[in-house]
Design an enzyme around this catalytic site. Structure first.
Site, PDB file in Angstrom:
ATOM      1  N   HIS A 230      28.881 -21.146 -56.943  1.00  0.00           N
ATOM      2  CA  HIS A 230      29.584 -21.472 -58.185  1.00  0.00           C
ATOM      3  C   HIS A 230      29.106 -20.639 -59.380  1.00  0.00           C
ATOM      4  O   HIS A 230      29.657 -20.743 -60.472  1.00  0.00           O
ATOM      5  CB  HIS A 230      29.523 -22.979 -58.472  1.00  0.00           C
ATOM      6  CG  HIS A 230      28.288 -23.454 -59.146  1.00  0.00           C
ATOM      7  ND1 HIS A 230      27.252 -24.080 -58.484  1.00  0.00           N
ATOM      8  CD2 HIS A 230      27.916 -23.416 -60.443  1.00  0.00           C
ATOM      9  CE1 HIS A 230      26.311 -24.396 -59.352  1.00  0.00           C
ATOM     10  NE2 HIS A 230      26.685 -24.009 -60.550  1.00  0.00           N
TER      11      HIS A 230
ATOM     12  N   ASP B 210      28.227 -24.317 -51.394  1.00  0.00           N
ATOM     13  CA  ASP B 210      27.804 -23.678 -52.649  1.00  0.00           C
ATOM     14  C   ASP B 210      26.633 -22.737 -52.345  1.00  0.00           C
ATOM     15  O   ASP B 210      25.477 -23.028 -52.631  1.00  0.00           O
ATOM     16  CB  ASP B 210      27.414 -24.764 -53.667  1.00  0.00           C
ATOM     17  CG  ASP B 210      27.307 -24.215 -55.077  1.00  0.00           C
ATOM     18  OD1 ASP B 210      27.698 -23.044 -55.287  1.00  0.00           O
ATOM     19  OD2 ASP B 210      26.837 -24.961 -55.958  1.00  0.00           O
TER      20      ASP B 210
ATOM     21  N   GLY C  72      21.918 -24.294 -65.757  1.00  0.00           N
ATOM     22  CA  GLY C  72      21.170 -23.047 -65.855  1.00  0.00           C
ATOM     23  C   GLY C  72      20.156 -22.897 -64.735  1.00  0.00           C
ATOM     24  O   GLY C  72      19.641 -21.813 -64.493  1.00  0.00           O
TER      25      GLY C  72
ATOM     26  N   SER D  31      20.980 -23.815 -61.620  1.00  0.00           N
ATOM     27  CA  SER D  31      21.693 -23.679 -60.350  1.00  0.00           C
ATOM     28  C   SER D  31      21.491 -22.320 -59.728  1.00  0.00           C
ATOM     29  O   SER D  31      21.296 -21.315 -60.397  1.00  0.00           O
ATOM     30  CB  SER D  31      23.176 -24.010 -60.435  1.00  0.00           C
ATOM     31  OG  SER D  31      23.632 -23.999 -61.718  1.00  0.00           O
TER      32      SER D  31
HETATM   33  C1  4AZ Z   1      24.413 -27.312 -63.408  1.00  0.00           C
HETATM   34  O1  4AZ Z   1      25.304 -27.531 -64.214  1.00  0.00           O
HETATM   35  C2  4AZ Z   1      23.603 -28.444 -62.899  1.00  0.00           C
HETATM   36  N1  4AZ Z   1      20.804 -32.566 -62.401  1.00  0.00           N
HETATM   37  C3  4AZ Z   1      22.633 -28.229 -61.943  1.00  0.00           C
HETATM   38  C4  4AZ Z   1      21.873 -29.274 -61.471  1.00  0.00           C
HETATM   39  C5  4AZ Z   1      22.068 -30.536 -61.969  1.00  0.00           C
HETATM   40  C6  4AZ Z   1      23.024 -30.770 -62.943  1.00  0.00           C
HETATM   41  C7  4AZ Z   1      23.795 -29.711 -63.407  1.00  0.00           C
HETATM   42  C8  4AZ Z   1      21.249 -31.653 -61.426  1.00  0.00           C
HETATM   43  O2  4AZ Z   1      24.193 -26.182 -63.018  1.00  0.00           O
END
Ligand code: 4AZ
Length: 250
Positions: free
Chosen positions: A41, A94, A193, A195
């Site tokens: 993503h 993902d 941020g 991810s």
């Molecule tokens: C994001 O938006 C995201 N709390 C990644 C992890 C989590 C929430 C949002 C987990 O990339």
């Protein structure tokens, strides 16, 4: 990362930072000298043909400043899992791979601040209750918008699949290609941020990449665990697209 603590990249030497132009995009994990594993993503559909926009940094303690020990790369290939659908709110598959190369045509060099994480064996998942660690440069406050100045890490506990699918989320949201983890008292979590970044678990003194930070409802909220891509479902996919020999993949 919300909660947790400041980390040096030497203690997360597999940590990768992915940029588009000068903008930070996502975290990632170095799994082989030429390959970074991250989240699908992070890349809008069609980005595979626009790899010139991207760069990858390894060995970097902050996002805002360059680091004397950092290694910088361009991207020679982007593979986004074909089953990932960017248009839906569904995060199944993902997972994405970046092939990296520097100006001399070389891949990552092993140093104190740059090292690969191991891939776990196919279908071998760590039991629930086990503590692992996550790392990232993302938002550091619940409800906040600012990204962290420094790399952070946190300890998170793996949550049983049935609790995650029935107690916290439902089976449509969390399927067998994902798992959940949360910090003690819900205080530590990944956030926006982070991810693409790593969830690694230590087994026999070795760090294995079991999860890719993927999504979650809010950050560090009670009963909203973080959701991770289950890397142990993707050994064959990784082998196929990297050409890495299967024995190095778990
Ligand atoms: C994001 O938006 C995201 N709390 C990644 C992890 C989590 C929430 C949002 C987990 O990339």
């Amino acid at each position: 990362i919300v909660g947790g603590l400041r980390s040096s990249v030497e203690s997360q030497p597999w940590m990768a930072a992915i940029f588009m132009g000068n903008g930070f995009v996502c975290g990632g994990t170095l799994i082989a000298p030429c390959w970074v594993l991250t989240a699908a993503h992070c890349f809008p559909s069609g980005e595979e043909t626009k790899i010139w926009k991207y760069s990858v940094s390894l060995g970097r303690n902050t996002i805002s400043e360059t680091d004397s020990k950092e290694q910088k790369f361009s991207v020679s290939k982007l593979v986004v899992h074909q089953g990932f659908d960017y248009r839906t709110e569904n995060y199944t598959h993902d997972i994405a791979l970046l092939k990296i190369v520097n100006g001399d045509g070389k891949c990552a060099m092993k140093t104190n601040s740059v090292r690969t994480a191991c891939l776990p064996p196919f279908q071998q998942m760590v039991p629930s209750g086990f503590y692992c660690e996550i790392a990232g440069y993302g938002r550091y406050q619940r409800g906040g918008f600012e990204y962290s100045r420094h790399l952070k890490m946190a300890r998170v506990e793996l949550i049983s699949q049935s609790d995650c699918q029935h107690k916290y989320y439902n089976e449509d949201e969390v399927n067998r290609y994902m798992f959940c983890a949360a910090g003690r008292n819900w205080e530590d979590d990944a956030c926006q941020g982070d991810s693409g970044g790593p969830l690694v678990c230590e087994i026999n003194n070795t760090m294995f990449l079991f999860g890719i930070i993927s999504w979650g409802k809010e950050c560090a909220e009670q009963s909203n665990p973080g959701v991770y891509t289950k890397v142990t479902k993707y050994n064959q996919w990784i082998a196929k697209h990297t050409g890495l020999p299967a024995y190095t993949i778990g």
